[in-house]
Motif scaffolding. Structure first.
Motif, PDB file in Angstrom:
ATOM      1  N   TYR A 115      -5.284   0.218   4.961  1.00 16.37           N
ATOM      2  CA  TYR A 115      -3.902   0.409   5.395  1.00 16.37           C
ATOM      3  C   TYR A 115      -3.042   0.950   4.252  1.00 16.37           C
ATOM      4  N   ILE A 116      -1.895   1.492   4.654  1.00 16.25           N
ATOM      5  CA  ILE A 116      -0.953   2.034   3.659  1.00 16.25           C
ATOM      6  C   ILE A 116       0.275   1.129   3.633  1.00 16.25           C
ATOM      7  N   GLN A 117       0.509   0.570   2.483  1.00 15.59           N
ATOM      8  CA  GLN A 117       1.657  -0.322   2.330  1.00 15.59           C
ATOM      9  C   GLN A 117       2.868   0.479   1.859  1.00 15.59           C
ATOM     10  N   LYS A 118       4.023   0.206   2.450  1.00  6.35           N
ATOM     11  CA  LYS A 118       5.238   0.969   2.091  1.00  6.35           C
ATOM     12  C   LYS A 118       5.975   0.221   0.991  1.00  6.35           C
ATOM     13  N   GLU A 119       5.867   0.723  -0.209  1.00  2.00           N
ATOM     14  CA  GLU A 119       6.393  -0.015  -1.357  1.00  2.00           C
ATOM     15  C   GLU A 119       7.630   0.651  -1.948  1.00  2.00           C
ATOM     16  N   PRO A 120       8.734  -0.092  -2.100  1.00  3.86           N
ATOM     17  CA  PRO A 120       9.901   0.490  -2.779  1.00  3.86           C
ATOM     18  C   PRO A 120       9.561   0.777  -4.233  1.00  3.86           C
TER      19      PRO A 120
END
Ligand code: NAD
Length: 458
Positions: A101-106
């Motif tokens: 999965y692709i984690q959306k990281e600030p």
């Protein structure tokens, strides 16, 4: 401001970011709502400040500065939970059994630097993206549009704690000091020359960045164009904000066969829009400062005036001015004009201008006036530019469904709508393997053989 003050500010924002509060979804939503309320509360002051900086009416300031920000906030609020969700993707066969999965990281602490020409919108619009993506932000409005900068400072600094969002004001030297900070992302809107300063500063810490720059955006008017329509859209896009718009049509390329009719329409429409004396028209803006006024009057003096050309230094008024005949090699055709001067050049072969535009720095925008599908296809496919419109000008910037940005010398990166969220988000790829079953074919104690390897990696 002392360098140590900036360092302290950066440290406090880093500490705050590391607490994880800014990335909490409810906190982001709450912050966007707070921002909207704060803007609404100060709306009158914002419109007045923009008028004092640019002579822009409340109607135009609402349409081009404040209204677009409400729209961006609403769109982000509506979609944020979906955008922020980890994105499941397939897992490559040779790393089975696992999930990916692709984690959306600030990114963390962002630095947003804005220009003066849309002084409210161009600071607030990236800020919506930075908040939505879970970052903190140091915001640097332009020191040229001082009235708007003061209101922005008041709105942000009175609404949010400084360890989360902070407006800092200052001149070029202060901005350069800010650029020394090892922030986690830089979002810059401004000129090409300062864009290069930003890239050099970013190189020092290998900080990721977005550059929203300018350039010379052409409008092409083909023989089949509806000339009245083309003249209206070009005059509107050019003289809005007195030409001080990054995506304004910088110059016109009109086909030889319709040149005279087009010029006549253009002259007519300028009078229709702004009257015989645009200086008296309440929706006609002024040039931001004396430096730009003198630069622009210098360009007028060196060019052929077809219509317009009146100026008034007392209030930095420059009449909507058509420069014709104009040539590729003259002064006004070298750099972005950024004022109400419109050179009109003539062409006879579409091939020639496709080549001519491609030989120059890639423009931020391009506007084509033609209903010919083949010409539309050729121009949109064969010329490199940031974005644009067919049979219109400017409008592509106003849709949150379209990513906005330049390409190469006109900009690096994009924003608006989901693209703003994406810009301020690092895509972190994660593979989650099973501990119960592991083929471990790559381990040195296994020897699955070349045949199997070639079956998997073919
Ligand atoms: P600018 O590049 O002079 O200034 C932009 C910002 O950079 C300001 O906040 C200023 O304080 C800072 N700055 C200026 N000189 C600096 C330096 N030497 N070192 C570090 N920081 C510095 O641009 P401007 O005159 O404010 O705006 C006009 C330009 O911006 C035009 O070229 C226009 O096309 C471009 N622009 C682009 C977009 C876009 O979305 N692509 C939008 C608006 C304006």
């Amino acid at each position: 401001m002392e360098k140590s003050v900036w360092e302290k500010l950066l440290k406090s924002q880093k500490e705050f970011f590391w607490t994880g509060r800014s990335r909490d979804l409810n906190f982001r939503i709450d912050s966007l709502n707070k921002l909207k309320v704060a803007i609404k509360t100060h709306e009158k002051e914002i419109l007045e400040a923009v008028y004092n900086d640019l002579h822009k009416t409340a109607f135009d300031a609402y349409a081009t500065e404040v209204g677009l920000i409400y729209d961006e906030i609403h769109f982000a609020l509506k979609n944020l939970r979906t955008w922020a969700k980890p994105e499941k993707v397939k897992t490559a066969v040779f790393i089975w059994p696992a999930k990916s999965y692709i984690q959306k990281e600030p990114y963390g602490v962002t630095l947003i630097i804005a220009p003066w020409n849309y002084p409210f919108q161009l600071l607030m619009s990236p800020l919506v993206g930075a908040i939505a993506a879970g970052n903190t932000a140091i915001l640097k409005p332009s020191e040229v549009s001082t009235h708007t900068a003061d209101v922005i400072e008041k709105i942000i600094n009175n609404t949010f704690p400084e360890e989360y969002l902070r407006v800092v004001q200052g001149d070029v030297a202060q901005t350069q000091a800010l650029l020394e900070l090892p922030v986690d992302y830089i979002f810059f809107t401004g000129s090409v020359s300062v864009g290069k300063v930003i890239v050099n500063a970013a190189a020092r810490h290998l900080t990721p960045f977005t550059l929203e720059l300018g350039g010379k955006s052409p409008a092409i008017v083909c023989p089949d164009a509806n000339l009245r329509h083309a003249a209206q859209k070009i005059a509107w896009g050019k003289f809005l904000n007195a030409g001080q718009t990054c995506i304004a049509p910088d110059f016109v390329l009109v086909h030889d066969s319709i040149k005279n009719d087009f010029l006549a329409e253009l002259k007519k429409v300028i009078i229709k829009f702004y009257g015989e004396n645009p200086a008296e028209h309440q929706r006609y803006c002024r040039i931001i400062n004396d430096r730009h006024f003198q630069r622009l009057t210098g360009l007028i003096n060196a060019a052929n005036i077809f219509s317009g050309g009146k100026i008034n230094p007392a209030d930095r008024y420059i009449e909507p001015t058509i420069l014709h005949p104009a040539q590729w090699d003259e002064t006004v055709m070298q750099d972005e004009i950024f004022g109400p001067l419109l050179p009109v050049l003539v062409f006879s072969e579409i091939n020639d201008i496709i080549r001519k535009i491609n030989e120059r720095p890639k423009p931020l925008a391009l506007y084509l006036f033609s209903d010919d599908r083949l010409i539309q296809k050729r121009v949109t496919e064969e010329i490199a530019y940031g974005g644009g419109a067919i049979n219109n000008t400017i409008v592509h910037v106003a849709s949150h469904f379209l990513p906005f940005g330049g390409v190469g010398p006109s900009g690096i990166g994009r924003y608006h709508g989901k693209a703003s969220f994406d810009t301020f988000t690092h895509l972190k790829s994660i593979v989650k393997s099973s501990v119960h079953f592991d083929m471990a074919l790559a381990h040195p104690d296994k020897n699955p053989g070349m045949k199997l390897l070639k079956m998997i990696l073919k």
